[in-house]
Design a protein around this motif. Structure first.
Motif, PDB file in Angstrom:
ATOM      1  N   ASP A 141     -59.970 -34.798  -4.633  1.00  0.00           N
ATOM      2  CA  ASP A 141     -60.841 -35.947  -4.435  1.00  0.00           C
ATOM      3  C   ASP A 141     -60.984 -36.642  -5.782  1.00  0.00           C
ATOM      4  O   ASP A 141     -61.473 -36.046  -6.743  1.00  0.00           O
ATOM      5  N   HIS A 142     -60.501 -37.905  -5.872  1.00  0.00           N
ATOM      6  CA  HIS A 142     -60.484 -38.637  -7.132  1.00  0.00           C
ATOM      7  C   HIS A 142     -59.753 -37.843  -8.224  1.00  0.00           C
ATOM      8  O   HIS A 142     -60.155 -37.816  -9.380  1.00  0.00           O
ATOM      9  N   GLY A 143     -58.673 -37.189  -7.818  1.00  0.00           N
ATOM     10  CA  GLY A 143     -57.855 -36.456  -8.766  1.00  0.00           C
ATOM     11  C   GLY A 143     -58.359 -35.080  -9.123  1.00  0.00           C
ATOM     12  O   GLY A 143     -57.686 -34.334  -9.833  1.00  0.00           O
ATOM     13  N   LEU A 144     -59.548 -34.706  -8.652  1.00  0.00           N
ATOM     14  CA  LEU A 144     -60.144 -33.425  -9.005  1.00  0.00           C
ATOM     15  C   LEU A 144     -60.113 -32.484  -7.808  1.00  0.00           C
ATOM     16  O   LEU A 144     -60.386 -32.900  -6.673  1.00  0.00           O
ATOM     17  N   ALA A 145     -59.809 -31.227  -8.067  1.00  0.00           N
ATOM     18  CA  ALA A 145     -59.693 -30.249  -6.990  1.00  0.00           C
ATOM     19  C   ALA A 145     -61.062 -29.729  -6.579  1.00  0.00           C
ATOM     20  O   ALA A 145     -61.895 -29.395  -7.427  1.00  0.00           O
ATOM     21  N   ARG A 146     -61.294 -29.680  -5.269  1.00  0.00           N
ATOM     22  CA  ARG A 146     -62.486 -29.058  -4.712  1.00  0.00           C
ATOM     23  C   ARG A 146     -62.056 -27.825  -3.919  1.00  0.00           C
ATOM     24  O   ARG A 146     -60.994 -27.815  -3.289  1.00  0.00           O
ATOM     25  N   LYS A 147     -62.881 -26.796  -3.934  1.00  0.00           N
ATOM     26  CA  LYS A 147     -62.570 -25.597  -3.184  1.00  0.00           C
ATOM     27  C   LYS A 147     -62.589 -25.886  -1.695  1.00  0.00           C
ATOM     28  O   LYS A 147     -63.471 -26.580  -1.195  1.00  0.00           O
ATOM     29  N   ALA A 148     -61.620 -25.338  -1.006  1.00  0.00           N
ATOM     30  CA  ALA A 148     -61.526 -25.506   0.448  1.00  0.00           C
ATOM     31  C   ALA A 148     -60.880 -24.242   1.013  1.00  0.00           C
ATOM     32  O   ALA A 148     -60.546 -23.307   0.288  1.00  0.00           O
ATOM     33  N   GLY A 149     -60.706 -24.233   2.307  1.00  0.00           N
ATOM     34  CA  GLY A 149     -60.071 -23.109   2.962  1.00  0.00           C
ATOM     35  C   GLY A 149     -58.954 -23.572   3.868  1.00  0.00           C
ATOM     36  O   GLY A 149     -58.736 -24.767   4.067  1.00  0.00           O
ATOM     37  N   GLN A 150     -58.240 -22.626   4.432  1.00  0.00           N
ATOM     38  CA  GLN A 150     -57.200 -22.946   5.406  1.00  0.00           C
ATOM     39  C   GLN A 150     -57.117 -21.810   6.420  1.00  0.00           C
ATOM     40  O   GLN A 150     -57.292 -20.637   6.084  1.00  0.00           O
ATOM     41  N   VAL A 151     -56.884 -22.206   7.667  1.00  0.00           N
ATOM     42  CA  VAL A 151     -56.628 -21.239   8.728  1.00  0.00           C
ATOM     43  C   VAL A 151     -55.124 -21.098   8.848  1.00  0.00           C
ATOM     44  O   VAL A 151     -54.399 -22.088   8.996  1.00  0.00           O
ATOM     45  N   VAL A 152     -54.640 -19.854   8.799  1.00  0.00           N
ATOM     46  CA  VAL A 152     -53.205 -19.590   8.821  1.00  0.00           C
ATOM     47  C   VAL A 152     -52.876 -18.761  10.056  1.00  0.00           C
ATOM     48  O   VAL A 152     -53.323 -17.621  10.193  1.00  0.00           O
ATOM     49  N   LEU A 153     -52.095 -19.350  10.974  1.00  0.00           N
ATOM     50  CA  LEU A 153     -51.606 -18.642  12.151  1.00  0.00           C
ATOM     51  C   LEU A 153     -50.221 -18.099  11.822  1.00  0.00           C
ATOM     52  O   LEU A 153     -49.292 -18.858  11.556  1.00  0.00           O
ATOM     53  N   LYS A 154     -50.074 -16.764  11.854  1.00  0.00           N
ATOM     54  CA  LYS A 154     -48.858 -16.134  11.348  1.00  0.00           C
ATOM     55  C   LYS A 154     -48.028 -15.519  12.472  1.00  0.00           C
ATOM     56  O   LYS A 154     -48.560 -14.999  13.448  1.00  0.00           O
ATOM     57  N   SER A 155     -46.707 -15.585  12.272  1.00  0.00           N
ATOM     58  CA  SER A 155     -45.778 -14.919  13.187  1.00  0.00           C
ATOM     59  C   SER A 155     -44.474 -14.682  12.432  1.00  0.00           C
ATOM     60  O   SER A 155     -44.423 -14.847  11.204  1.00  0.00           O
ATOM     61  N   GLN A 156     -43.437 -14.310  13.158  1.00  0.00           N
ATOM     62  CA  GLN A 156     -42.122 -14.110  12.572  1.00  0.00           C
ATOM     63  C   GLN A 156     -41.088 -14.845  13.401  1.00  0.00           C
ATOM     64  O   GLN A 156     -41.246 -15.032  14.606  1.00  0.00           O
ATOM     65  N   VAL A 157     -40.014 -15.260  12.729  1.00  0.00           N
ATOM     66  CA  VAL A 157     -38.941 -15.957  13.420  1.00  0.00           C
ATOM     67  C   VAL A 157     -37.609 -15.353  13.011  1.00  0.00           C
ATOM     68  O   VAL A 157     -37.370 -15.087  11.831  1.00  0.00           O
ATOM     69  N   ARG A 158     -36.784 -15.089  13.985  1.00  0.00           N
ATOM     70  CA  ARG A 158     -35.391 -14.740  13.716  1.00  0.00           C
ATOM     71  C   ARG A 158     -34.613 -16.048  13.726  1.00  0.00           C
ATOM     72  O   ARG A 158     -34.547 -16.730  14.771  1.00  0.00           O
ATOM     73  N   PRO A 159     -34.028 -16.458  12.592  1.00  0.00           N
ATOM     74  CA  PRO A 159     -33.399 -17.781  12.520  1.00  0.00           C
ATOM     75  C   PRO A 159     -32.340 -18.025  13.580  1.00  0.00           C
ATOM     76  O   PRO A 159     -32.104 -19.170  13.979  1.00  0.00           O
ATOM     77  N   GLY A 195     -23.930 -11.330  13.694  1.00  0.00           N
ATOM     78  CA  GLY A 195     -24.609 -11.127  12.417  1.00  0.00           C
ATOM     79  C   GLY A 195     -25.817 -10.232  12.551  1.00  0.00           C
ATOM     80  O   GLY A 195     -26.311  -9.955  13.646  1.00  0.00           O
ATOM     81  N   PRO A 196     -26.310  -9.734  11.415  1.00  0.00           N
ATOM     82  CA  PRO A 196     -27.458  -8.817  11.431  1.00  0.00           C
ATOM     83  C   PRO A 196     -28.739  -9.541  11.828  1.00  0.00           C
ATOM     84  O   PRO A 196     -28.880 -10.749  11.626  1.00  0.00           O
ATOM     85  N   ARG A 197     -29.651  -8.764  12.399  1.00  0.00           N
ATOM     86  CA  ARG A 197     -30.954  -9.321  12.747  1.00  0.00           C
ATOM     87  C   ARG A 197     -31.829  -9.408  11.498  1.00  0.00           C
ATOM     88  O   ARG A 197     -31.969  -8.426  10.774  1.00  0.00           O
ATOM     89  N   ARG A 198     -32.384 -10.585  11.268  1.00  0.00           N
ATOM     90  CA  ARG A 198     -33.229 -10.789  10.103  1.00  0.00           C
ATOM     91  C   ARG A 198     -34.398 -11.665  10.517  1.00  0.00           C
ATOM     92  O   ARG A 198     -34.219 -12.672  11.200  1.00  0.00           O
ATOM     93  N   TYR A 199     -35.570 -11.281  10.103  1.00  0.00           N
ATOM     94  CA  TYR A 199     -36.762 -12.020  10.485  1.00  0.00           C
ATOM     95  C   TYR A 199     -37.425 -12.614   9.242  1.00  0.00           C
ATOM     96  O   TYR A 199     -37.454 -11.996   8.168  1.00  0.00           O
ATOM     97  N   LEU A 200     -37.930 -13.815   9.411  1.00  0.00           N
ATOM     98  CA  LEU A 200     -38.673 -14.490   8.345  1.00  0.00           C
ATOM     99  C   LEU A 200     -40.100 -14.733   8.812  1.00  0.00           C
ATOM    100  O   LEU A 200     -40.331 -15.069   9.987  1.00  0.00           O
ATOM    101  N   PRO A 201     -41.058 -14.592   7.929  1.00  0.00           N
ATOM    102  CA  PRO A 201     -42.420 -14.981   8.317  1.00  0.00           C
ATOM    103  C   PRO A 201     -42.518 -16.499   8.432  1.00  0.00           C
ATOM    104  O   PRO A 201     -41.880 -17.236   7.684  1.00  0.00           O
ATOM    105  N   PHE A 202     -43.268 -16.967   9.405  1.00  0.00           N
ATOM    106  CA  PHE A 202     -43.577 -18.401   9.450  1.00  0.00           C
ATOM    107  C   PHE A 202     -45.032 -18.556   9.859  1.00  0.00           C
ATOM    108  O   PHE A 202     -45.658 -17.634  10.407  1.00  0.00           O
ATOM    109  N   ALA A 203     -45.586 -19.707   9.558  1.00  0.00           N
ATOM    110  CA  ALA A 203     -47.016 -19.918   9.772  1.00  0.00           C
ATOM    111  C   ALA A 203     -47.282 -21.362  10.168  1.00  0.00           C
ATOM    112  O   ALA A 203     -46.559 -22.281   9.765  1.00  0.00           O
ATOM    113  N   VAL A 204     -48.317 -21.524  10.964  1.00  0.00           N
ATOM    114  CA  VAL A 204     -48.888 -22.838  11.256  1.00  0.00           C
ATOM    115  C   VAL A 204     -50.207 -22.901  10.489  1.00  0.00           C
ATOM    116  O   VAL A 204     -51.092 -22.066  10.705  1.00  0.00           O
ATOM    117  N   ARG A 205     -50.309 -23.859   9.594  1.00  0.00           N
ATOM    118  CA  ARG A 205     -51.475 -23.944   8.711  1.00  0.00           C
ATOM    119  C   ARG A 205     -52.381 -25.099   9.123  1.00  0.00           C
ATOM    120  O   ARG A 205     -51.908 -26.182   9.468  1.00  0.00           O
TER     121      ARG A 205
END
Length: 582
Positions: free
Chosen positions: A549-567, A493-503
């Motif tokens: 928090d108590h049903g209300l959204a507070r601003k936050a951040g996330q660190v995203v480690l990105k790469s690619q995966v060939r399934p 089959g053809p080579r196909r890559y998908l982005p994946f991340a650890v958050r």
């Protein structure tokens, strides 16, 4: 800001047979709901609810949940604030004849969530509560689908039962008779409700508590009915290790509060607490200790928020010398790792299925991490009380792996969700965890099939390997995606890559910055202690997120480690969290 998520894994549609089965269950549920509504609104049903007259009150059960007398005084001053919304009523305004600012506000209003705080404000608060009860009775005293529905009625019966005695002390004879009649009618109706089966145990507890409060044969009949329902559900909902069957830590804590209130009510009536309920209290107490982290707050998983230390302390005040919890909860599907100044709890189980999954999240292998008592790594903390969309239940809203623009499961939508509730479907079905403890630290391997729908050749398996090094005071992780297909099948089959991340979702009080190397991330919490997150990802980014928090959204951040995966081949990202010098 909501994470960038979509509702399902790319290109995946569940099998036609499975879709048809869910659709048929939705059709049956909708028909049942329609028949139930017709019956509940009928004259014969209203006559049955009237039942035998209640002449007096008996027990005065105590709800251990913390109350806020200050909030009660603000209601007396004319401001009613509930679930992020507020109404300016003045000293005698009627909130039940006024448009609510949001639906969440309306649900909380009709649950009588304001009642405990108002009663805690003293005799003036009780008299104001009686006037509000009269306002509610005038507009909503007869059945209607919203105010008498399961979302509102269960908590309203509970609150009325716990407040009945102090309210009656300030009531006239006519007001006291109305109060007893209201409680009896609503408790009888609550016992009839079959919709939302995930709350059947909580409804049974509320019915039994109401029966303990009402004297005479009407109360005895409710006690008998409630205890019979409790015996049918309690061993299914409270797992052997004390976890709640929904796998929500917060749901377990709230059930513990309810059962403690029930235990108090039965004792006041001179009745023994059922052995199954007493056993459940012990188990839930142990589980609460397990899912409480070193900062005194609860871990946020599967529709449960981060409950604060004050509420957790109140839940455990009845048994402050209980057994020290273990580091594993195999029935609930959680593992805890503790060493040095690091503490981690990991989701190692499959999400709840069917009607128990209405708040479950598609976030297998998600983690929460405390560093030197600072909660740095968490999740978005979505709960059913949250104003946020169900997208927060998907994979990239937690500290775990996400592949492409998909998710390891999705909530139902449209007609199916309306009829059944927003069940989680197509989630991980096979989740295993292997743990090894030694003097130097703890190994934990988590493997799941939540990404089995990715690609064209059988999908991917996610393996998360964690090692907490107690000597070096660091946490090392490796997230691997491996193909489920045989190697000879993967070569074609053809080579196909998908982005994946650890958050890594950050707590709102944590902040992060990327170092000059473009890879390492420095994370700091309220104590200003720095922690390096080093990794071998192709790219690293800090993105916006949200934390509820108590049903209300507070601003936050996330660190995203990105790469690619060939399934057809797989890929991995390695990372390490270690304390920064100085």
């Amino acid at each position: 800001m909501a994470p960038a998520v979509k509702r399902s894994a790319r290109g995946y549609r569940p099998p036609a047979r499975k879709r048809a089965r869910v659709l048929w269950r939705a059709v049956r549920a909708e028909l049942s709901t329609h028949i139930e509504r017709e019956w509940f609104g009928s004259g014969p049903h209203r006559l049955l609810l009237s039942g035998r007259k209640v002449e007096a009150l008996a027990a005065h059960p105590r709800d251990p949940r913390p109350v806020n007398a200050g909030q009660g005084r603000r209601i007396l001053a004319g401001t009613l604030a509930l679930d992020g919304g507020s109404l300016r009523l003045g000293e005698a305004g009627d909130p039940f004849d006024t448009a609510s600012p949001t639906r969440r506000f309306a649900v909380s209003l009709h649950r009588f969530d304001w009642l405990p705080d108002l009663v805690a404000a003293g005799p003036d608060g009780a008299r104001r509560a009686l006037r509000l009860l009269d306002d509610w009775r005038r507009v909503f005293g007869k059945w209607n689908a919203f105010s008498w529905g399961p979302d509102c009625l269960e908590r309203r019966v509970f609150h009325l039962a716990c407040a009945a005695r102090p309210l009656a002390a300030e009531a006239s004879d006519a007001e006291a008779a109305d109060l007893r009649r209201d409680l009896a009618r609503q408790a009888r109706h609550l016992a009839e409700i079959k919709k939302v089966p995930a709350r059947a145990l909580e409804r049974a507890v509320a019915v039994t508590i109401a029966g303990c409060v009402l004297a005479g044969k009407p109360g005895e009949a409710l006690i008998d009915r409630g205890l019979k329902a409790l015996s049918r559900h309690i061993d299914r909902i409270v797992l052997p290790d004390g976890g709640h069957a929904t796998r929500s830590p917060e749901a377990g804590v709230e059930l513990l509060f309810d059962l403690l209130t029930l235990d108090d009510a039965l004792r006041q009536r001179g009745k023994p607490t059922p052995e199954a309920a007493a056993r459940a209290i012990d188990r839930l107490s142990t589980a609460t200790r397990f899912v409480t982290l070193g900062d005194g707050g609860l871990a946020a998983f599967h529709g449960g928020e981060t409950v604060g230390p004050t509420r957790i302390a109140a839940a455990l005040a009845h048994d402050d010398t209980g057994p020290r919890p273990l580091n594993s909860a195999p029935h609930s599907g959680y593992e805890k790792m503790v060493g040095g100044s690091l503490e981690l709890i990991a989701d190692c189980g499959a999400p709840a299925a069917g009607f128990l999954s209405i708040a479950a999240c598609a976030q297998p292998a998600a983690i929460e991490i405390l560093c030197a008592k600072d909660r740095l790594i968490t999740s978005c903390g979505w709960s059913p009380e949250a104003a946020g969309a169900h997208a927060f239940r998907l994979s990239d809203a937690a500290s775990t792996v996400s592949v492409g623009d998909g998710s390891a499961g999705r909530p139902l939508s449209g007609f199916r969700a309306k009829a059944l509730g927003p069940w989680l479907v197509d989630g991980a079905t096979k989740v295993s965890a292997e743990r090894h403890d030694d003097v130097g630290g703890v190994w934990l391997d988590i493997i799941h099939d939540g990404w089995r729908h990715v690609g064209q050749n059988g999908g991917l398996t996610h393996t998360r390997r964690l090692f907490l090094d107690a000597v070096a005071d660091e946490l090392r992780g490796e997230d691997s995606l491996t193909p489920m297909a045989a190697p000879e099948d993967a070569a074609s089959g053809p080579r196909r890559y998908l982005p994946f991340a650890v958050r890594f979702h950050l707590h709102p009080e944590a902040r992060a910055s990327i170092a000059r190397d473009g890879k390492s991330v420095l994370i700091r919490g309220p104590n200003n202690i720095g922690w390096w997150l080093r990794n071998d990802a192709v790219d690293v980014a800090i993105a916006p997120s949200a934390h509820f928090d108590h049903g209300l959204a507070r601003k936050a951040g996330q660190v995203v480690l990105k790469s690619q995966v060939r399934p057809e081949v797989g890929a991995k990202i390695r990372w390490k969290l270690t304390r920064a010098e100085g």
